[in-house]
Design a protein around this motif. Structure first.
Motif, PDB file in Angstrom:
ATOM      1  N   ILE A 176       0.852  -1.174   0.000  1.00  0.00           N
ATOM      2  CA  ILE A 176       0.000   0.000   0.000  1.00  0.00           C
ATOM      3  C   ILE A 176       0.894   1.233   0.000  1.00  0.00           C
ATOM      4  O   ILE A 176       1.948   1.256   0.623  1.00  0.00           O
ATOM      5  N   ALA A 177       0.493   2.225  -0.755  1.00  0.00           N
ATOM      6  CA  ALA A 177       1.182   3.523  -0.754  1.00  0.00           C
ATOM      7  C   ALA A 177       0.138   4.578  -0.399  1.00  0.00           C
ATOM      8  O   ALA A 177      -0.996   4.528  -0.879  1.00  0.00           O
ATOM      9  N   TYR A 178       0.529   5.509   0.453  1.00  0.00           N
ATOM     10  CA  TYR A 178      -0.398   6.548   0.912  1.00  0.00           C
ATOM     11  C   TYR A 178       0.342   7.867   1.003  1.00  0.00           C
ATOM     12  O   TYR A 178       1.481   7.916   1.461  1.00  0.00           O
ATOM     13  N   GLY A 179      -0.299   8.930   0.564  1.00  0.00           N
ATOM     14  CA  GLY A 179       0.291  10.257   0.660  1.00  0.00           C
ATOM     15  C   GLY A 179      -0.755  11.283   1.044  1.00  0.00           C
ATOM     16  O   GLY A 179      -1.940  11.143   0.716  1.00  0.00           O
ATOM     17  N   PHE A 180      -0.319  12.315   1.749  1.00  0.00           N
ATOM     18  CA  PHE A 180      -1.214  13.374   2.204  1.00  0.00           C
ATOM     19  C   PHE A 180      -0.456  14.691   2.117  1.00  0.00           C
ATOM     20  O   PHE A 180       0.652  14.816   2.639  1.00  0.00           O
ATOM     21  N   THR A 181      -1.022  15.669   1.411  1.00  0.00           N
ATOM     22  CA  THR A 181      -0.350  16.953   1.253  1.00  0.00           C
ATOM     23  C   THR A 181      -0.775  17.926   2.345  1.00  0.00           C
ATOM     24  O   THR A 181      -1.797  17.732   3.008  1.00  0.00           O
ATOM     25  N   SER A 182       0.000  18.981   2.519  1.00  0.00           N
ATOM     26  CA  SER A 182      -0.297  19.950   3.564  1.00  0.00           C
ATOM     27  C   SER A 182      -1.605  20.709   3.303  1.00  0.00           C
ATOM     28  O   SER A 182      -2.195  21.252   4.227  1.00  0.00           O
ATOM     29  N   ASP A 183      -2.081  20.716   2.046  1.00  0.00           N
ATOM     30  CA  ASP A 183      -3.353  21.394   1.759  1.00  0.00           C
ATOM     31  C   ASP A 183      -4.546  20.436   1.802  1.00  0.00           C
ATOM     32  O   ASP A 183      -5.656  20.786   1.415  1.00  0.00           O
ATOM     33  N   GLY A 184      -4.337  19.205   2.282  1.00  0.00           N
ATOM     34  CA  GLY A 184      -5.435  18.289   2.526  1.00  0.00           C
ATOM     35  C   GLY A 184      -5.731  17.262   1.448  1.00  0.00           C
ATOM     36  O   GLY A 184      -6.641  16.457   1.601  1.00  0.00           O
ATOM     37  N   ARG A 185      -4.985  17.259   0.352  1.00  0.00           N
ATOM     38  CA  ARG A 185      -5.223  16.238  -0.680  1.00  0.00           C
ATOM     39  C   ARG A 185      -4.574  14.935  -0.246  1.00  0.00           C
ATOM     40  O   ARG A 185      -3.529  14.937   0.386  1.00  0.00           O
ATOM     41  N   GLU A 186      -5.222  13.822  -0.605  1.00  0.00           N
ATOM     42  CA  GLU A 186      -4.647  12.528  -0.249  1.00  0.00           C
ATOM     43  C   GLU A 186      -4.755  11.558  -1.419  1.00  0.00           C
ATOM     44  O   GLU A 186      -5.604  11.715  -2.297  1.00  0.00           O
ATOM     45  N   ALA A 187      -3.868  10.585  -1.417  1.00  0.00           N
ATOM     46  CA  ALA A 187      -3.869   9.540  -2.440  1.00  0.00           C
ATOM     47  C   ALA A 187      -3.538   8.224  -1.758  1.00  0.00           C
ATOM     48  O   ALA A 187      -2.682   8.164  -0.878  1.00  0.00           O
ATOM     49  N   LEU A 188      -4.237   7.171  -2.166  1.00  0.00           N
ATOM     50  CA  LEU A 188      -4.036   5.855  -1.597  1.00  0.00           C
ATOM     51  C   LEU A 188      -4.072   4.844  -2.733  1.00  0.00           C
ATOM     52  O   LEU A 188      -4.988   4.853  -3.549  1.00  0.00           O
ATOM     53  N   VAL A 189      -3.043   4.011  -2.813  1.00  0.00           N
ATOM     54  CA  VAL A 189      -2.999   2.943  -3.809  1.00  0.00           C
ATOM     55  C   VAL A 189      -2.646   1.669  -3.066  1.00  0.00           C
ATOM     56  O   VAL A 189      -1.632   1.607  -2.375  1.00  0.00           O
ATOM     57  N   ALA A 190      -3.505   0.680  -3.193  1.00  0.00           N
ATOM     58  CA  ALA A 190      -3.282  -0.578  -2.486  1.00  0.00           C
ATOM     59  C   ALA A 190      -2.962  -1.680  -3.483  1.00  0.00           C
ATOM     60  O   ALA A 190      -3.310  -1.588  -4.658  1.00  0.00           O
ATOM     61  N   GLY A 191      -2.327  -2.717  -2.983  1.00  0.00           N
ATOM     62  CA  GLY A 191      -2.020  -3.872  -3.810  1.00  0.00           C
ATOM     63  C   GLY A 191      -3.286  -4.564  -4.283  1.00  0.00           C
ATOM     64  O   GLY A 191      -4.364  -4.369  -3.734  1.00  0.00           O
ATOM     65  N   ALA A 192      -3.152  -5.361  -5.299  1.00  0.00           N
ATOM     66  CA  ALA A 192      -4.300  -6.046  -5.887  1.00  0.00           C
ATOM     67  C   ALA A 192      -4.598  -7.366  -5.192  1.00  0.00           C
ATOM     68  O   ALA A 192      -5.482  -8.091  -5.607  1.00  0.00           O
ATOM     69  N   GLY A 193      -3.872  -7.701  -4.162  1.00  0.00           N
ATOM     70  CA  GLY A 193      -4.116  -8.952  -3.457  1.00  0.00           C
ATOM     71  C   GLY A 193      -3.645 -10.140  -4.267  1.00  0.00           C
ATOM     72  O   GLY A 193      -2.779 -10.032  -5.133  1.00  0.00           O
ATOM     73  N   PRO A 194      -4.213 -11.297  -4.016  1.00  0.00           N
ATOM     74  CA  PRO A 194      -3.734 -12.512  -4.657  1.00  0.00           C
ATOM     75  C   PRO A 194      -3.962 -12.546  -6.170  1.00  0.00           C
ATOM     76  O   PRO A 194      -3.362 -13.361  -6.851  1.00  0.00           O
ATOM     77  N   VAL A 195      -4.787 -11.642  -6.696  1.00  0.00           N
ATOM     78  CA  VAL A 195      -5.018 -11.596  -8.144  1.00  0.00           C
ATOM     79  C   VAL A 195      -3.708 -11.376  -8.891  1.00  0.00           C
ATOM     80  O   VAL A 195      -3.448 -11.963  -9.935  1.00  0.00           O
ATOM     81  N   LEU A 196      -2.843 -10.515  -8.333  1.00  0.00           N
ATOM     82  CA  LEU A 196      -1.553 -10.211  -8.960  1.00  0.00           C
ATOM     83  C   LEU A 196      -0.384 -10.673  -8.108  1.00  0.00           C
ATOM     84  O   LEU A 196       0.624 -10.000  -7.996  1.00  0.00           O
ATOM     85  N   ASP A 197      -0.534 -11.803  -7.451  1.00  0.00           N
ATOM     86  CA  ASP A 197       0.544 -12.436  -6.686  1.00  0.00           C
ATOM     87  C   ASP A 197       0.962 -11.643  -5.462  1.00  0.00           C
ATOM     88  O   ASP A 197       2.121 -11.600  -5.102  1.00  0.00           O
ATOM     89  N   ASP A 198       0.035 -10.987  -4.778  1.00  0.00           N
ATOM     90  CA  ASP A 198       0.305 -10.337  -3.506  1.00  0.00           C
ATOM     91  C   ASP A 198      -0.279 -11.217  -2.409  1.00  0.00           C
ATOM     92  O   ASP A 198      -1.237 -10.879  -1.746  1.00  0.00           O
ATOM     93  N   TRP A 199       0.278 -12.418  -2.253  1.00  0.00           N
ATOM     94  CA  TRP A 199      -0.268 -13.421  -1.345  1.00  0.00           C
ATOM     95  C   TRP A 199       0.057 -13.175   0.111  1.00  0.00           C
ATOM     96  O   TRP A 199      -0.461 -13.833   0.981  1.00  0.00           O
ATOM     97  N   GLY A 200       0.933 -12.250   0.399  1.00  0.00           N
ATOM     98  CA  GLY A 200       1.279 -12.008   1.780  1.00  0.00           C
ATOM     99  C   GLY A 200       2.238 -13.029   2.356  1.00  0.00           C
ATOM    100  O   GLY A 200       2.323 -13.203   3.550  1.00  0.00           O
ATOM    101  N   ARG A 201       2.992 -13.683   1.507  1.00  0.00           N
ATOM    102  CA  ARG A 201       3.985 -14.667   1.960  1.00  0.00           C
ATOM    103  C   ARG A 201       5.334 -13.977   2.136  1.00  0.00           C
ATOM    104  O   ARG A 201       5.652 -13.033   1.462  1.00  0.00           O
ATOM    105  N   GLN A 202       6.137 -14.548   3.022  1.00  0.00           N
ATOM    106  CA  GLN A 202       7.493 -14.025   3.186  1.00  0.00           C
ATOM    107  C   GLN A 202       8.429 -14.762   2.263  1.00  0.00           C
ATOM    108  O   GLN A 202       8.261 -15.867   1.938  1.00  0.00           O
TER     109      GLN A 202
END
Length: 89
Positions: free
Chosen positions: A63-89
């Motif tokens: 997950i990537a998250y950003g917040f600017t000093s003027d209040g704008r925010e952006a959030l991008v999360a992984g696609a989960g297991p659909v794109l091989d983000d299985w949460g394995r080490q």
């Protein structure tokens, strides 16, 4: 108690409603309650609560998250297991 801050990962409205109800049954209703994505908590902890900047969590999920000093925010999360983000080490 002035406030309760919870970092969680499930933003579904039904889950949020159930969680809020449960916490209100346990804790005093006069306190403030903040339930946010764990990325917000990570950014807040790294900026001493100022919420200005960006952060990336890349381990058992992404997950990537950003917040600017003027209040704008952006959030991008992984696609989960659909794109091989299985949460394995």
């Amino acid at each position: 108690m002035c406030a309760v801050c919870l970092a969680q990962i499930n933003p579904a409205p039904a889950f949020m409603s159930s969680l809020t109800k449960l916490i209100r049954e346990i804790l005093p209703s006069q306190g403030k309650l903040f339930i946010e994505n764990d990325a917000v908590a990570a950014l807040a902890s790294g900026t001493m609560g100022k919420l200005h900047g960006c952060m990336l969590i890349a381990r058992t999920g992404t997950i990537a998250y950003g917040f600017t000093s003027d209040g704008r925010e952006a959030l991008v999360a992984g696609a989960g297991p659909v794109l091989d983000d299985w949460g394995r080490q």
